[in-house]
Design a protein around this motif. Structure first.
Motif, PDB file in Angstrom:
ATOM      1  N   GLU A 175      -7.029   3.709  15.165  1.00  0.00           N
ATOM      2  CA  GLU A 175      -5.619   3.940  14.833  1.00  0.00           C
ATOM      3  C   GLU A 175      -4.726   2.874  15.469  1.00  0.00           C
ATOM      4  O   GLU A 175      -3.787   2.369  14.830  1.00  0.00           O
ATOM      5  CB  GLU A 175      -5.178   5.332  15.301  1.00  0.00           C
ATOM      6  CG  GLU A 175      -5.815   6.492  14.545  1.00  0.00           C
ATOM      7  CD  GLU A 175      -7.264   6.743  14.936  1.00  0.00           C
ATOM      8  OE1 GLU A 175      -7.712   6.188  15.968  1.00  0.00           O
ATOM      9  OE2 GLU A 175      -7.952   7.489  14.211  1.00  0.00           O
ATOM     10  N   VAL A 178      -5.236  -0.428  13.628  1.00  0.00           N
ATOM     11  CA  VAL A 178      -4.519  -0.414  12.347  1.00  0.00           C
ATOM     12  C   VAL A 178      -3.039  -0.722  12.561  1.00  0.00           C
ATOM     13  O   VAL A 178      -2.438  -1.534  11.835  1.00  0.00           O
ATOM     14  CB  VAL A 178      -4.671   0.953  11.637  1.00  0.00           C
ATOM     15  CG1 VAL A 178      -3.747   1.026  10.415  1.00  0.00           C
ATOM     16  CG2 VAL A 178      -6.101   1.189  11.219  1.00  0.00           C
ATOM     17  N   GLU A 195      -5.442  -7.654  -1.727  1.00  0.00           N
ATOM     18  CA  GLU A 195      -6.036  -6.437  -1.171  1.00  0.00           C
ATOM     19  C   GLU A 195      -7.404  -6.733  -0.559  1.00  0.00           C
ATOM     20  O   GLU A 195      -7.752  -6.241   0.513  1.00  0.00           O
ATOM     21  CB  GLU A 195      -6.167  -5.389  -2.282  1.00  0.00           C
ATOM     22  CG  GLU A 195      -6.705  -4.050  -1.817  1.00  0.00           C
ATOM     23  CD  GLU A 195      -5.635  -3.142  -1.245  1.00  0.00           C
ATOM     24  OE1 GLU A 195      -5.996  -2.162  -0.581  1.00  0.00           O
ATOM     25  OE2 GLU A 195      -4.445  -3.435  -1.445  1.00  0.00           O
ATOM     26  N   ASN A 221     -10.855  -2.119  -0.729  1.00  0.00           N
ATOM     27  CA  ASN A 221      -9.543  -1.467  -0.667  1.00  0.00           C
ATOM     28  C   ASN A 221      -9.196  -1.193   0.790  1.00  0.00           C
ATOM     29  O   ASN A 221      -9.973  -0.560   1.508  1.00  0.00           O
ATOM     30  CB  ASN A 221      -9.568  -0.165  -1.472  1.00  0.00           C
ATOM     31  CG  ASN A 221      -8.240   0.575  -1.414  1.00  0.00           C
ATOM     32  OD1 ASN A 221      -7.989   1.328  -0.479  1.00  0.00           O
ATOM     33  ND2 ASN A 221      -7.398   0.360  -2.418  1.00  0.00           N
ATOM     34  N   GLN A 223      -6.886   0.707   2.471  1.00  0.00           N
ATOM     35  CA  GLN A 223      -6.721   2.073   2.968  1.00  0.00           C
ATOM     36  C   GLN A 223      -8.036   2.822   2.983  1.00  0.00           C
ATOM     37  O   GLN A 223      -8.321   3.596   3.904  1.00  0.00           O
ATOM     38  CB  GLN A 223      -5.695   2.818   2.106  1.00  0.00           C
ATOM     39  CG  GLN A 223      -5.302   4.185   2.666  1.00  0.00           C
ATOM     40  CD  GLN A 223      -4.785   4.109   4.087  1.00  0.00           C
ATOM     41  OE1 GLN A 223      -3.845   3.373   4.388  1.00  0.00           O
ATOM     42  NE2 GLN A 223      -5.410   4.846   4.999  1.00  0.00           N
ATOM     43  N   GLU A 224      -8.860   2.592   1.981  1.00  0.00           N
ATOM     44  CA  GLU A 224     -10.177   3.228   1.945  1.00  0.00           C
ATOM     45  C   GLU A 224     -11.033   2.746   3.112  1.00  0.00           C
ATOM     46  O   GLU A 224     -11.751   3.534   3.744  1.00  0.00           O
ATOM     47  CB  GLU A 224     -10.870   2.916   0.615  1.00  0.00           C
ATOM     48  CG  GLU A 224     -12.215   3.609   0.448  1.00  0.00           C
ATOM     49  CD  GLU A 224     -12.876   3.280  -0.872  1.00  0.00           C
ATOM     50  OE1 GLU A 224     -14.071   3.614  -1.043  1.00  0.00           O
ATOM     51  OE2 GLU A 224     -12.209   2.674  -1.739  1.00  0.00           O
ATOM     52  N   VAL A 226      -9.923   1.691   6.013  1.00  0.00           N
ATOM     53  CA  VAL A 226      -9.381   2.319   7.226  1.00  0.00           C
ATOM     54  C   VAL A 226      -9.933   3.743   7.368  1.00  0.00           C
ATOM     55  O   VAL A 226     -10.332   4.159   8.468  1.00  0.00           O
ATOM     56  CB  VAL A 226      -7.836   2.349   7.177  1.00  0.00           C
ATOM     57  CG1 VAL A 226      -7.283   3.227   8.303  1.00  0.00           C
ATOM     58  CG2 VAL A 226      -7.276   0.933   7.281  1.00  0.00           C
ATOM     59  N   ASN A 227      -9.967   4.478   6.277  1.00  0.00           N
ATOM     60  CA  ASN A 227     -10.462   5.851   6.323  1.00  0.00           C
ATOM     61  C   ASN A 227     -11.940   5.912   6.725  1.00  0.00           C
ATOM     62  O   ASN A 227     -12.343   6.747   7.533  1.00  0.00           O
ATOM     63  CB  ASN A 227     -10.287   6.513   4.946  1.00  0.00           C
ATOM     64  CG  ASN A 227      -8.821   6.684   4.569  1.00  0.00           C
ATOM     65  OD1 ASN A 227      -7.949   6.684   5.432  1.00  0.00           O
ATOM     66  ND2 ASN A 227      -8.550   6.811   3.285  1.00  0.00           N
TER      67      ASN A 227
END
Length: 235
Positions: A175, A178, A195, A221, A223-224, A226-227
């Motif tokens: 976190e 990021v 991207e 991607n 955000q993907e 990061v998840n």
């Protein structure tokens, strides 16, 4: 002879009938053109009223009382370059949702400058008056340029861009990594122009164990990615 007279009368009747039909057709066409003209005139009047209302709103902007509702914090000048940059960016967003005019942006921002920043602005304002002749023609773009030159100079922007180029997760949590990635990335947009580039840069800076885990998914991607990295951290 009687027959010839009848034929002539019939021809005259046909001619008059054609003329009447031509007249009726011309009348219908004139009505259609008139109706079309009136419709276009009404549409133009509606557009004109809309533009006048828009200009009225733009010229009115937002009152200082309305701006104060957002309770935007003062800037003292001692917060440091990064906080100065964030303060100005957030202020610009507040102005946008408040529909402030160029003149109001400069006035309200100047009022929020206190302490060392307020002293700087008082001096800079006098210099700008000498240069421009009237402070009211000072644009918001010029204000932000002067603000950046004083509190967030190009040398600092270059330094932050270099920090982003070498950024790795290290001891940071995913976190925190990021947040740092997003903060510094604004100073080196050429490194994350797409991207895919953004995802690759982020992945390359992850700690080896997490990087190895996410690499198997071939994620492009951001955000993907990061998840998935957050999930890998928990394992």
């Amino acid at each position: 002879m009687t027959r010839g007279r009848q034929e002539r009368n019939a021809d005259r009747s046909n001619i008059h009938g054609d003329q009447d039909r031509c007249f009726d057709g011309g009348h219908d066409l004139a009505d259609a053109i008139h109706q079309m003209t009136e419709t276009m005139k009404q549409q133009q009047e509606v557009i004109l009223r809309q533009n006048q209302q828009r200009l009225l709103i733009e010229n009115r902007g937002c009152s200082y009382e309305k701006f104060l509702i957002h309770r935007y914090p003062n800037f003292m000048g001692t917060e440091g370059p990064m906080k100065a940059n964030k303060w100005l960016l957030d202020l610009d967003r507040t102005f946008e949702i408040s529909s402030c005019t160029e003149k109001q942006k400069v006035q309200y921002a100047g009022h929020l400058l206190q302490g060392e920043a307020g002293i700087w602005w008082d001096t800079k304002r006098q210099l700008l008056i000498r240069e421009l002749g009237n402070i009211t023609i000072l644009t918001w773009e010029r204000f932000t340029e002067e603000f950046d030159n004083r509190f967030f100079p190009e040398s600092m922007k270059t330094q932050k861009a270099q920090e982003f180029a070498t950024l790795v997760q290290g001891n940071l949590t995913v976190e925190q990594y990021v947040a740092k990635f997003m903060e510094l990335g604004t100073f080196a947009p050429h490194l994350i122009a797409t991207e895919k580039m953004q995802a690759q840069k982020f992945q390359a800076g992850l700690n080896p164990r997490i990087c190895s885990y996410v690499a198997g998914f071939h994620i492009h991607n951001f955000q993907e990615l990061v998840n998935v990295a957050a999930i890998a951290k928990a394992k």
